[in-house]
Design an enzyme around this catalytic site. Sequence first.
Site: not given
Lengths: 417, 264
Positions: B48, B59
């Site tokens: 990824e 995040d």
Amino acid sequence: MEPPVSESSVTSGPGSVGRPGGADRPGRFGPYGGRYVPEALIAALDELDREYQSAAADPAFQAELDGLLRSYSGRPTPVTEVARFGAEAAHGARVLLKREDLNHTGSHKINNVLGQALLTKRIGKRRVIAETGAGQHGVATATAAALMGLECVIYMGEEDTRRQALNVARMELLGATVIPVSTGSRTLKDAINEALRDWVTNVATTNYVFGTVAGPHPFPTLVRDLQRIIGVEARQQVLELTGRLPDAVAACVGGGSNAIGIFHAFVDDADVKLYGFEAGGDGVASGRHAATITAGAPGVLHGARSYLLQDEFGQTIESHSISAGLDYPGVGPEHSWLKDSGRAIYQPVDDAEAMEAFRLLCRTEGIIPAIESAHALAGVRRLGAELGPDAVILVNLSGRGDKDVDTAAKWFGLMEQ
Amino acid sequence: MNTSAVFEKARAENRAALIGYLPAGYPSVAGGIDALKAMVDAGVDVVEIGLPYSDPLMDGPVIQAAVDAALRAGTDTTHVLRTVEAVAETGTPALVMSYWNPIDRYGTERFARDLASAGGAGAITPDLLPDDSDEWLPAARAHDLDTVFLIAPSSTDERIALTAEACRGFVYAASTMGVTGTRDQVGDAAAGLVARARTVTQTPLAVGLGVSNGDQAAQIASFADGVIVGSAFVRCMLEADSPAEGARAAGKLAADLAAGVRRR
Ligand SMILES: Cc1ncc(COP(=O)(O)O)c(C=O)c1O
């Protein structure tokens, strides 16, 4: 005569005039709005939407909110005609101020927060979080949390905690925890990111009291409906005072909640022009501004599609404004749609113009406005020239300037740096 | 090999697939490529590649720090595509992980085309729901790209079904409610979520958020088809004294995790 408060709160459901042209999906304003958020938040957004719909239809909820708006915040707020300001600034046009500055906590933000705090209790959650830029929404949220016995955490960009230290103290006095956000540009947009991260993590116990008409559905609709009261009251007050509708309605636009709040009752009045004034900072040409609609492009930020300040790769561009409350690179999706459909006109007002209007209102009327609201006052100077002395111009004075005395004193050289 | 084939092969070997994340451009474009290659060499099955974005609201602090640094160094979408190309050359499927606005701004169709021609396998879109994918899904299908969406412990059965239906490659099951970052415990919520998803989809189910070592990987591999690791790799890079050492540390972690997914 006092306009009735009751008809003015949460009344307009989906498909109302706020969606000119209609939308085929909930939470859409033409191509704008929607939900661009992690799947983990969808259940909470659905819950909020459901509870809000049921609250909007519940007379008991309405009565409780109306009671608070009246007895706690001091609604209805008056409309004040400012003849000396009109003569000096607006070529003699009649200028009427909707006095949201007279609300408890000093701005329109309380209208939204009281409704959302009541919703939080209705959902059965005990903790609220919020983002704040200038600190006005944070103070309002901390206030409502204190009133209703909710735990309160406010996210504020580190940069803003310095610019608005007094508001940090106010929030702490009210029992809230203020968390300085030191990521990214350390301002409002990063505070929103951090609040969303908190929400994803603590969604089972926590409600996010969003401060403006941006963010994922249902916030743009929910916050608008809670702010509609401004325009509903003002429309009737102007009719009573002048016997007619205003020629123009003006408001400053950060995320857009005070503007949509005053615009909304006039959207169907085709002869009433709607003007939103964005923060032009050092001037749009300088690149240092927060004129999202004027200089931005459609995209996705903080969960909704709308105009935003972004570079060619879709990275958010930091905004700049003397006014912390307008210093935001995004704008609510309904404004994007009002702009594209031509129903409202958006123009930038730079720092210097806003501060000149700020001083003028102080000197001619004895009212110290919030610097945010001074952007709308500066816009009125242009409208006066355009519309002539027979015009009636309604301006949303969204907040008072107590929080801005320090900034203004520095700007005008009244204090050592 | 495409993503589906990787999962089939892992299943045939009675193990879970290992999916490793790093943002492009950290510590530099070349440094990021070296680290990803080290991870592939040590047993990462699917890569990824994060597209650094200014407002990464899914995040936690570790990935934010790396992404901030990558952006400050001038990383943009073209560098991400270059990273994809370099990893794809190893024969390992490379997916881009991106918030929606950078793709929207680049142009959905143009992004799909350029990603495909860089050899990319597809994209993971954490803040795009299938509900709003009227442009992305047809563009991705037209270019034979995987489309990976997320499900979460809070997802209703109805939403799990709808999301899985739109996924190609695998379904990304978020292990806990929260943002990226390593955790001591990877919640029981993940097992429950995977079990619920199993009843509605044949597409492989990969679990991410919080996994940082071989033991956790083994635990997840006992019920999921794939184990996704991000922050732990990024931490290797952040804590290293040099890019080369970061790549070595990431490779070492990959080896531990690769052993873990085989211990199910
Ligand atoms: C007095 C005042 N006006 C306006 C704003 C801008 O917000 P909005 O555009 O949502 O009304 C703020 C935000 O802090 C404010 O404090």
